[in-house]
Design an enzyme around this catalytic site. Structure first.
Site, mmCIF file in Angstrom:
data_model
loop_
_atom_site.group_PDB
_atom_site.id
_atom_site.type_symbol
_atom_site.label_atom_id
_atom_site.label_comp_id
_atom_site.label_asym_id
_atom_site.label_seq_id
_atom_site.Cartn_x
_atom_site.Cartn_y
_atom_site.Cartn_z
ATOM 1 N N ARG A 1 18.457 52.036 77.762
ATOM 2 C CA ARG A 1 17.291 52.083 76.887
ATOM 3 C C ARG A 1 17.704 52.627 75.523
ATOM 4 O O ARG A 1 17.668 53.833 75.289
ATOM 5 C CB ARG A 1 16.199 52.965 77.498
ATOM 6 N N ASP B 1 17.511 53.631 71.676
ATOM 7 C CA ASP B 1 16.429 54.186 70.880
ATOM 8 C C ASP B 1 16.109 53.311 69.678
ATOM 9 O O ASP B 1 16.824 52.363 69.358
ATOM 10 C CB ASP B 1 16.802 55.590 70.403
ATOM 11 N N TYR C 1 29.974 53.154 73.686
ATOM 12 C CA TYR C 1 29.254 53.163 72.409
ATOM 13 C C TYR C 1 30.249 53.354 71.272
ATOM 14 O O TYR C 1 31.331 53.921 71.449
ATOM 15 C CB TYR C 1 28.254 54.320 72.358
ATOM 16 N N ARG D 1 24.481 60.571 69.743
ATOM 17 C CA ARG D 1 24.140 60.997 68.372
ATOM 18 C C ARG D 1 24.278 62.514 68.212
ATOM 19 O O ARG D 1 24.678 63.001 67.146
ATOM 20 C CB ARG D 1 22.735 60.537 68.029
#
Length: 247
Positions: free
Chosen positions: A49, A51, A109, A194
């Site tokens: 999921r 953001d 990522y 992040r």
């Protein structure tokens, strides 16, 4: 029958992956397109999921349909009605109990930072003016592989049973005026990448010491870690599954 879709998307105009009542999401757009082509209401489950504003170079999602599909024809039709920011790369038939999220064994990522002003990447990379010590950032990044509890990097009030994640890669790479942080783990917590990047940036600025990262992780306290960098520099780049999982 269950099918996997391999997708990529520019997350800029969307409020993340997950369908929500008052905003347009990737999931909603895909489900609407699938329902039109298949002529039956179709739900889709993603591997993760992302953001609001986060991008995906590769993500998997599954859906069920009662009949066989012509892969090339189906992909062509689906791409024809999807907006330009979302693209279907491949369609795979999988076993009926395959799950795009729970069967994934790793996710990767990348986070992009550019150090010179560039209007062509401003919505897809984090512009950071101040000089960063990449060697210190990489020294700290290596320490992440020694730990599994990353509650300190998790968004508060998140509904998870465990904060444990196994990180197998965490490294900064430099390409002229661009910095890329690459990280791979079996799973990620909400906002985890992040928050890690923001903490490593503060180490690169020498606002935090490399050894401070150890204390931050052990504290399990989000307020001890660094800030959360902007979403537009983050990309989900790869989701892996067990061998011979996809037919």
């Amino acid at each position: 029958m269950r099918y996997f879709l391999e997708l990529s998307y520019d997350g800029t105009p969307y409020h993340g992956w997950q369908r929500q009542p008052n905003a347009v999401s990737i999931q909603e757009v895909l489900e609407n397109a699938l329902s039109i082509i298949l002529r039956v209401k179709t739900e889709i489950v993603g591997a993760g999921r992302t953001d609001t504003g986060v991008h995906a170079k590769q993500i998997m999602a599954h859906f069920d349909y009662h009949d066989s599909l012509d892969y090339d024809d189906f992909r062509y039709k689906l791409n024809s009605i999807l907006p330009t920011q979302i693209a279907v790369q491949c369609l795979y038939k999988v076993r009926d109990d395959a799950h795009a999220r729970f069967d994934a064994v790793s996710r990767s990522y990348e986070y992009y930072v550019h150090t010179q002003k560039d209007p062509f990447v401003s919505n897809r990379s984090y512009y950071f003016k101040k000089p960063l010590d990449v060697d210190l950032m990489n020294e700290a990044a290596k320490l992440l592989l020694n730990y599994t509890n990353f509650k300190c990097f998790s968004k508060s009030k998140t509904d998870v049973k465990t904060y444990n994640c196994t990180i197998t890669e965490a490294i900064w790479e430099r390409n002229e005026d661009q910095l890329i942080f690459k990280i791979t783990a079996n799973r990620f917590l909400r906002n985890m990448v992040r928050a890690i990047v923001g903490t490593l940036v503060e180490i690169g600025l020498q606002k935090l010491d490399v050894k401070d990262l150890i204390e931050i992780i052990k504290s399990e306290d989000r307020s001890r870690a660094g800030y959360s960098v902007p979403a537009h520099g983050l990309y989900l780049t790869k989701v892996e599954y067990p061998k011979k999982f996809i037919r």
